[in-house]
Design an enzyme around this catalytic site. Structure first.
Site, PDB file in Angstrom:
ATOM      1  CG  HIS A 117      78.885  70.817 -32.534  1.00  0.00           C
ATOM      2  ND1 HIS A 117      80.595  71.399 -32.926  1.00  0.00           N
ATOM      3  CD2 HIS A 117      79.042  70.862 -31.571  1.00  0.00           C
ATOM      4  CE1 HIS A 117      81.436  71.886 -32.015  1.00  0.00           C
ATOM      5  NE2 HIS A 117      79.948  71.859 -30.994  1.00  0.00           N
ATOM      6  N   PRO A 118      77.524  67.179 -34.006  1.00  0.00           N
ATOM      7  CG  PRO A 118      77.084  65.571 -31.860  1.00  0.00           C
ATOM      8  CD  PRO A 118      77.903  66.224 -32.337  1.00  0.00           C
TER       9      PRO A 118
ATOM     10  CD  GLN B  59      76.771  57.366 -26.474  1.00  0.00           C
ATOM     11  OE1 GLN B  59      76.323  57.196 -25.509  1.00  0.00           O
ATOM     12  NE2 GLN B  59      77.513  56.950 -28.126  1.00  0.00           N
TER      13      GLN B  59
ATOM     14  CD  GLU C 239      76.463  67.835 -23.940  1.00  0.00           C
ATOM     15  OE1 GLU C 239      77.480  67.394 -22.807  1.00  0.00           O
ATOM     16  OE2 GLU C 239      76.381  67.964 -25.171  1.00  0.00           O
TER      17      GLU C 239
ATOM     18  CG  PHE D 292      70.224  73.452 -34.062  1.00  0.00           C
ATOM     19  CD1 PHE D 292      69.432  74.807 -33.793  1.00  0.00           C
ATOM     20  CD2 PHE D 292      69.103  72.428 -32.763  1.00  0.00           C
ATOM     21  CE1 PHE D 292      68.679  75.067 -33.025  1.00  0.00           C
ATOM     22  CE2 PHE D 292      68.808  73.267 -32.294  1.00  0.00           C
ATOM     23  CZ  PHE D 292      68.401  74.184 -31.907  1.00  0.00           C
ATOM     24  CB  ILE D 293      75.239  73.767 -32.420  1.00  0.00           C
ATOM     25  CG1 ILE D 293      76.593  72.930 -33.151  1.00  0.00           C
ATOM     26  CG2 ILE D 293      75.869  73.183 -30.546  1.00  0.00           C
ATOM     27  CD1 ILE D 293      77.586  73.500 -33.075  1.00  0.00           C
TER      28      ILE D 293
ATOM     29  CB  ALA E 295      73.524  75.213 -24.482  1.00  0.00           C
TER      30      ALA E 295
END
Length: 196
Positions: free
Chosen positions: A75-76, A93, A95, A127-128, A130
């Site tokens: 994940h970025p 991009q 999100e 860090f991820i 939503a």
């Protein structure tokens, strides 16, 4: 850069797909991890979009430790190197762009870089979150600070649930649920307790 298909798919059409095509069409729901969709295919057919989500989430939650860690690591980061290089997926991009993460002033960039570094050093993956569940960038940054207090087990579980929530948002944009069937006007309604 990966560009997921944004053509809306009906749940009925999803049920007709062979495994390879299913993975092609839904593989981008989880960042750089088409294996999730490939494995979830065997849990079909899916009566509802929620059932499809549950099947995908079950594959994430049931994966081995190394697979889960690899999934998290692809994940970025928030406004990170991928964002600056323009190499994030189209979904990421969009999100990150919604909360202004692609156009930050210098002090905010420094704050996020520090948070990204501290988080990655502590947990070993980016860090991820939503982002659709956050109303503002401040909310996201507060979330990072709070999650930095977690132990490793709690944060791994939290990060995986956030992956599932990101996936839920992408699924809602990609797959339309079957319409609720309406009784035919020629069919009299069935009364409660009457034989059907």
């Amino acid at each position: 850069m990966s560009s997921p298909t944004h053509t809306s798919l009906s749940l009925a059409s999803i049920r007709t797909l062979e495994q390879d095509r299913f993975a092609d069409r839904l593989g981008s729901l989880v960042e750089h991890s088409p294996w999730v969709a490939r494995r979830a295919w065997s849990r079909g057919p899916f009566a509802t979009r929620q059932a499809l989500f549950d099947a995908l989430a079950a594959e994430i939650r049931g994966a081995g430790d190394e697979e889960q860690l690899a999934l998290l690591r692809v994940h970025p980061e928030l406004a990170g190197q991928e964002a600056r290089a323009g190499s994030m997926t189209t979904d990421s991009q969009s999100e990150q762009g919604r909360l202004g993460l692609l156009r930050l002033d210098a002090p905010t960039v420094r704050r996020i870089e520090d948070l990204n570094r501290r988080y990655r050093e502590r947990f070993g993956f980016p860090f991820i979150a939503a982002l659709r569940l956050h109303a503002s960038l401040d909310s996201v940054l507060t979330d990072v600070e709070q999650r930095l207090t977690h132990d490793d087990v709690t944060e791994r579980r939290t990060a995986l649930e956030q992956v599932c929530e990101v996936m839920r948002g992408r699924l809602e944009r990609t797959v339309t649920d079957d319409p609720t069937p309406h009784p035919s006007p020629d069919t009299p309604p069935t009364l409660a307790g009457s034989p059907s």
